[in-house]
Design a protein around this motif. Structure first.
Motif, PDB file in Angstrom:
ATOM      1  N   ASP A   1     -25.677   2.023  14.236  1.00 29.73           N
ATOM      2  CA  ASP A   1     -26.711   2.983  14.637  1.00 29.73           C
ATOM      3  C   ASP A   1     -27.853   3.081  13.617  1.00 29.73           C
ATOM      4  OD1 ASP A   1     -25.787   4.551  12.520  1.00 29.73           O
ATOM      5  OD2 ASP A   1     -25.065   6.183  13.783  1.00 29.73           O
ATOM      6  N   GLY A   2     -27.766   2.297  12.531  1.00 31.66           N
ATOM      7  CA  GLY A   2     -28.818   2.280  11.523  1.00 31.66           C
ATOM      8  C   GLY A   2     -28.565   3.158  10.312  1.00 31.66           C
ATOM      9  N   SER A   3     -27.468   3.902  10.279  1.00 33.24           N
ATOM     10  CA  SER A   3     -27.163   4.787   9.144  1.00 33.24           C
ATOM     11  C   SER A   3     -26.630   3.991   7.965  1.00 33.24           C
ATOM     12  CB  SER A   3     -26.101   5.819   9.539  1.00 33.24           C
ATOM     13  OG  SER A   3     -26.492   6.561  10.651  1.00 33.24           O
ATOM     14  N   LEU A   4     -27.290   4.104   6.825  1.00 29.94           N
ATOM     15  CA  LEU A   4     -26.805   3.476   5.600  1.00 29.94           C
ATOM     16  C   LEU A   4     -25.696   4.355   5.039  1.00 29.94           C
ATOM     17  CD1 LEU A   4     -28.862   1.816   2.801  1.00 29.94           C
ATOM     18  CD2 LEU A   4     -26.930   3.285   2.268  1.00 29.94           C
ATOM     19  N   ILE A   5     -24.508   3.792   4.865  1.00 23.75           N
ATOM     20  CA  ILE A   5     -23.351   4.586   4.448  1.00 23.75           C
ATOM     21  C   ILE A   5     -22.793   4.182   3.089  1.00 23.75           C
ATOM     22  CG2 ILE A   5     -22.735   5.080   6.832  1.00 23.75           C
ATOM     23  CD1 ILE A   5     -20.354   3.078   6.414  1.00 23.75           C
ATOM     24  N   GLY A   6     -23.337   3.135   2.480  1.00 25.11           N
ATOM     25  CA  GLY A   6     -22.827   2.717   1.185  1.00 25.11           C
ATOM     26  C   GLY A   6     -23.423   1.390   0.764  1.00 25.11           C
ATOM     27  N   SER A   7     -22.815   0.803  -0.263  1.00 23.09           N
ATOM     28  CA  SER A   7     -23.300  -0.486  -0.747  1.00 23.09           C
ATOM     29  C   SER A   7     -22.149  -1.297  -1.318  1.00 23.09           C
ATOM     30  CB  SER A   7     -24.391  -0.295  -1.800  1.00 23.09           C
ATOM     31  OG  SER A   7     -23.903   0.455  -2.889  1.00 23.09           O
ATOM     32  N   TYR A   8     -22.347  -2.592  -1.304  1.00 19.82           N
ATOM     33  CA  TYR A   8     -21.415  -3.557  -1.895  1.00 19.82           C
ATOM     34  C   TYR A   8     -22.183  -4.424  -2.869  1.00 19.82           C
ATOM     35  CZ  TYR A   8     -16.898  -3.157   0.390  1.00 19.82           C
ATOM     36  OH  TYR A   8     -15.648  -2.731   0.756  1.00 19.82           O
ATOM     37  N   ARG A   9     -21.488  -4.835  -3.914  1.00 22.83           N
ATOM     38  CA  ARG A   9     -22.034  -5.793  -4.875  1.00 22.83           C
ATOM     39  C   ARG A   9     -21.053  -6.953  -4.953  1.00 22.83           C
ATOM     40  NH1 ARG A   9     -23.360  -3.897 -10.800  1.00 22.83           N
ATOM     41  NH2 ARG A   9     -25.359  -3.507  -9.835  1.00 22.83           N
ATOM     42  N   ALA A  10     -21.571  -8.160  -4.967  1.00 21.99           N
ATOM     43  CA  ALA A  10     -20.770  -9.350  -5.228  1.00 21.99           C
ATOM     44  C   ALA A  10     -21.477 -10.136  -6.314  1.00 21.99           C
ATOM     45  CB  ALA A  10     -20.632 -10.199  -3.973  1.00 21.99           C
ATOM     46  N   THR A  11     -20.750 -10.442  -7.374  1.00 22.16           N
ATOM     47  CA  THR A  11     -21.304 -11.199  -8.492  1.00 22.16           C
ATOM     48  C   THR A  11     -20.547 -12.506  -8.618  1.00 22.16           C
ATOM     49  OG1 THR A  11     -21.832  -9.137  -9.629  1.00 22.16           O
ATOM     50  CG2 THR A  11     -21.843 -11.150 -10.953  1.00 22.16           C
ATOM     51  N   LEU A  12     -21.281 -13.613  -8.505  1.00 24.26           N
ATOM     52  CA  LEU A  12     -20.686 -14.936  -8.579  1.00 24.26           C
ATOM     53  C   LEU A  12     -20.534 -15.375 -10.030  1.00 24.26           C
ATOM     54  CD1 LEU A  12     -22.890 -16.509  -5.806  1.00 24.26           C
ATOM     55  CD2 LEU A  12     -20.455 -16.045  -5.614  1.00 24.26           C
ATOM     56  N   SER A  13     -19.459 -16.109 -10.311  1.00 22.70           N
ATOM     57  CA  SER A  13     -19.266 -16.681 -11.641  1.00 22.70           C
ATOM     58  C   SER A  13     -20.293 -17.783 -11.862  1.00 22.70           C
ATOM     59  CB  SER A  13     -17.851 -17.250 -11.773  1.00 22.70           C
ATOM     60  OG  SER A  13     -17.655 -18.312 -10.844  1.00 22.70           O
ATOM     61  N   GLU A  14     -20.430 -18.208 -13.110  1.00 24.59           N
ATOM     62  CA  GLU A  14     -21.398 -19.267 -13.447  1.00 24.59           C
ATOM     63  C   GLU A  14     -21.185 -20.529 -12.626  1.00 24.59           C
ATOM     64  OE1 GLU A  14     -24.217 -19.712 -15.381  1.00 24.59           O
ATOM     65  OE2 GLU A  14     -24.143 -17.534 -15.389  1.00 24.59           O
ATOM     66  N   ASP A  15     -19.924 -20.932 -12.451  1.00 26.20           N
ATOM     67  CA  ASP A  15     -19.661 -22.162 -11.695  1.00 26.20           C
ATOM     68  C   ASP A  15     -19.554 -21.918 -10.191  1.00 26.20           C
ATOM     69  OD1 ASP A  15     -17.159 -21.014 -11.353  1.00 26.20           O
ATOM     70  OD2 ASP A  15     -16.067 -22.603 -12.400  1.00 26.20           O
TER      71      ASP A  15
END
Length: 171
Positions: free
Chosen positions: A71-85
């Motif tokens: 419905d368009g409601s922002l309810i949170g956030s996620y972060r993904a961090t990739l390793s160097e390789d």
């Protein structure tokens, strides 16, 4: 970027997301187990601006994604961090408490893990939690993650030394 799931989608954070992000980032309930927060509005502005800038980089190693209901409601956030390789990634998330215990964190995490495995060819995903954050541990377990480490009193949160659990799943 837009990652579509059944009841929600993940997309890059945008400057217009500040108010919705601040609603949960300023909540002590949300940051109880985090090293950051509760945020002032200025801290939230800086966070969102940093995410927008980082997400614009062509070779970004960190994805800062809004969790948005259909419905368009922002309810949170996620972060993904990739390793160097690029073979590993660490994920983390925050959700507005109004949307806790409805399966949204798990649904978003499953879609993100799928994206990391298929598009980035990540082979292992990590996440951390405090031992007392049972709801977060439950989300990680639903992803098939298992606890692989326990760090004792390794992080200072609002004047108290706290433990950290590390979870992992091969994808």
């Amino acid at each position: 970027m837009k990652l579509i799931a059944q009841r929600l989608y993940l997309r890059d954070l945008e400057p217009s997301d500040i108010d919705a992000v601040h609603e949960y980032a300023s909540s002590l309930e949300v940051v109880l187990h985090q090293e950051w927060g509760p945020n002032t509005i200025e801290q939230t502005r800086e966070y969102v601006a940093g995410c927008v800038m980082g997400n614009s980089l062509p070779d970004r190693r960190t994805l800062e994604l809004a969790v948005v209901l259909n419905d368009g409601s922002l309810i949170g956030s996620y972060r993904a961090t990739l390793s160097e390789d690029g073979t590993e990634a660490e994920i983390g998330y925050s959700l507005n408490p109004r949307y806790w215990h409805k399966g949204y964190a798990t649904e978003a995490a499953k879609r993100l893990v799928e994206h990391l495995a298929c598009e980035f060819h990540v082979r292992e995903i990590f996440a951390t939690s405090r031992p007392e954050n049972l709801a977060s541990i439950h989300v990680l377990e639903k992803l098939g993650m298992q606890q692989i480490y326990l760090y004792r009193r390794n992080v200072l949160i609002r004047g108290e030394w706290r433990d950290t659990l590390v979870f992992s799943v091969k994808v």
